[in-house]
Design a protein around this motif. Structure first.
Motif, mmCIF file in Angstrom:
data_model
loop_
_atom_site.group_PDB
_atom_site.id
_atom_site.type_symbol
_atom_site.label_atom_id
_atom_site.label_comp_id
_atom_site.label_asym_id
_atom_site.label_seq_id
_atom_site.Cartn_x
_atom_site.Cartn_y
_atom_site.Cartn_z
ATOM 1 N N HIS A 83 0.843 -1.195 0.000
ATOM 2 C CA HIS A 83 0.000 0.000 0.000
ATOM 3 C C HIS A 83 0.878 1.244 0.000
ATOM 4 O O HIS A 83 1.891 1.297 0.695
ATOM 5 N N VAL A 84 0.479 2.250 -0.752
ATOM 6 C CA VAL A 84 1.202 3.522 -0.759
ATOM 7 C C VAL A 84 0.953 4.223 0.566
ATOM 8 O O VAL A 84 -0.180 4.304 1.037
ATOM 9 N N LEU A 85 2.033 4.722 1.168
ATOM 10 C CA LEU A 85 1.917 5.425 2.442
ATOM 11 C C LEU A 85 1.771 6.924 2.240
ATOM 12 O O LEU A 85 2.321 7.488 1.296
ATOM 13 N N TYR A 86 1.048 7.556 3.143
ATOM 14 C CA TYR A 86 0.832 8.992 3.132
ATOM 15 C C TYR A 86 1.178 9.543 4.509
ATOM 16 O O TYR A 86 1.022 8.854 5.512
ATOM 17 N N VAL A 87 1.618 10.790 4.535
ATOM 18 C CA VAL A 87 1.891 11.474 5.788
ATOM 19 C C VAL A 87 0.831 12.551 5.956
ATOM 20 O O VAL A 87 0.662 13.409 5.092
ATOM 21 N N GLY A 88 0.125 12.506 7.065
ATOM 22 C CA GLY A 88 -0.943 13.466 7.322
ATOM 23 C C GLY A 88 -0.418 14.805 7.811
ATOM 24 O O GLY A 88 0.777 14.981 8.054
ATOM 25 N N GLU A 89 -1.326 15.750 7.947
ATOM 26 C CA GLU A 89 -0.991 17.110 8.386
ATOM 27 C C GLU A 89 -0.285 17.124 9.737
ATOM 28 O O GLU A 89 0.593 17.941 9.982
ATOM 29 N N LYS A 90 -0.678 16.214 10.616
ATOM 30 C CA LYS A 90 -0.109 16.183 11.965
ATOM 31 C C LYS A 90 1.017 15.158 12.091
ATOM 32 O O LYS A 90 1.468 14.861 13.182
ATOM 33 N N GLY A 91 1.461 14.606 10.960
ATOM 34 C CA GLY A 91 2.592 13.691 10.961
ATOM 35 C C GLY A 91 2.244 12.223 11.054
ATOM 36 O O GLY A 91 3.131 11.380 11.122
ATOM 37 N N GLY A 92 0.960 11.890 11.052
ATOM 38 C CA GLY A 92 0.554 10.489 11.098
ATOM 39 C C GLY A 92 0.902 9.777 9.798
ATOM 40 O O GLY A 92 0.916 10.371 8.726
ATOM 41 N N CYS A 93 1.192 8.504 9.889
ATOM 42 C CA CYS A 93 1.570 7.689 8.735
ATOM 43 C C CYS A 93 0.437 6.695 8.475
ATOM 44 O O CYS A 93 0.079 5.916 9.360
ATOM 45 N N TYR A 94 -0.120 6.705 7.272
ATOM 46 C CA TYR A 94 -1.266 5.848 6.993
ATOM 47 C C TYR A 94 -1.319 5.434 5.538
ATOM 48 O O TYR A 94 -0.609 5.964 4.686
ATOM 49 N N TYR A 95 -2.173 4.465 5.259
ATOM 50 C CA TYR A 95 -2.502 4.062 3.893
ATOM 51 C C TYR A 95 -4.010 3.870 3.841
ATOM 52 O O TYR A 95 -4.680 3.856 4.865
ATOM 53 N N PHE A 96 -4.543 3.761 2.639
ATOM 54 C CA PHE A 96 -5.975 3.534 2.477
ATOM 55 C C PHE A 96 -6.225 2.045 2.284
ATOM 56 O O PHE A 96 -5.624 1.410 1.418
ATOM 57 N N SER A 97 -7.100 1.487 3.092
ATOM 58 C CA SER A 97 -7.438 0.068 2.986
ATOM 59 C C SER A 97 -8.287 -0.160 1.740
ATOM 60 O O SER A 97 -8.738 0.785 1.091
ATOM 61 N N SER A 98 -8.521 -1.420 1.425
ATOM 62 C CA SER A 98 -9.341 -1.745 0.256
ATOM 63 C C SER A 98 -10.758 -1.210 0.408
ATOM 64 O O SER A 98 -11.435 -0.954 -0.584
ATOM 65 N N GLY A 99 -11.198 -1.006 1.642
ATOM 66 C CA GLY A 99 -12.521 -0.443 1.899
ATOM 67 C C GLY A 99 -12.548 1.074 1.862
ATOM 68 O O GLY A 99 -13.594 1.686 1.999
ATOM 69 N N GLY A 100 -11.363 1.707 1.718
ATOM 70 C CA GLY A 100 -11.292 3.148 1.607
ATOM 71 C C GLY A 100 -11.014 3.880 2.911
ATOM 72 O O GLY A 100 -10.935 5.103 2.924
ATOM 73 N N SER A 101 -10.869 3.132 4.007
ATOM 74 C CA SER A 101 -10.609 3.806 5.275
ATOM 75 C C SER A 101 -9.105 3.953 5.501
ATOM 76 O O SER A 101 -8.302 3.203 4.952
ATOM 77 N N LYS A 102 -8.738 4.925 6.323
ATOM 78 C CA LYS A 102 -7.334 5.135 6.655
ATOM 79 C C LYS A 102 -6.901 4.093 7.678
ATOM 80 O O LYS A 102 -7.580 3.883 8.674
ATOM 81 N N GLU A 103 -5.776 3.479 7.414
ATOM 82 C CA GLU A 103 -5.173 2.521 8.338
ATOM 83 C C GLU A 103 -3.826 3.097 8.748
ATOM 84 O O GLU A 103 -2.943 3.267 7.910
#
Length: 62
Positions: free
Chosen positions: A31-51
């Motif tokens: 999964h491609v990782l993203y860095v949020g505004e507050k520095g959180g590290c997440y990816y989008f699950s197959s259901g579309g939610s942030k993990e």
């Protein structure tokens, strides 16, 4: 038109990882990782939610 959309998506993916040359450092279990505004590290699950994952996975993606 499809080529333009594909180029935009690829540019956004590269930008989200800070243009890092090592694309492995910007993924987690495929999964491609993203860095949020507050520095959180997440990816989008197959259901579309942030993990969220440990911030250490995104340290090369900033």
């Amino acid at each position: 038109m499809r080529k333009i959309v594909l180029l935009i998506i690829l540019a956004l993916a590269a930008y989200s990882c800070g243009g890092s040359n090592n694309s492995e450092s910007c993924t987690y279990n495929g999964h491609v990782l993203y860095v949020g505004e507050k520095g959180g590290c997440y990816y989008f699950s197959s259901g579309g939610s942030k993990e969220y994952v440990d911030k250490n996975y995104c340290k090369e993606c900033n």
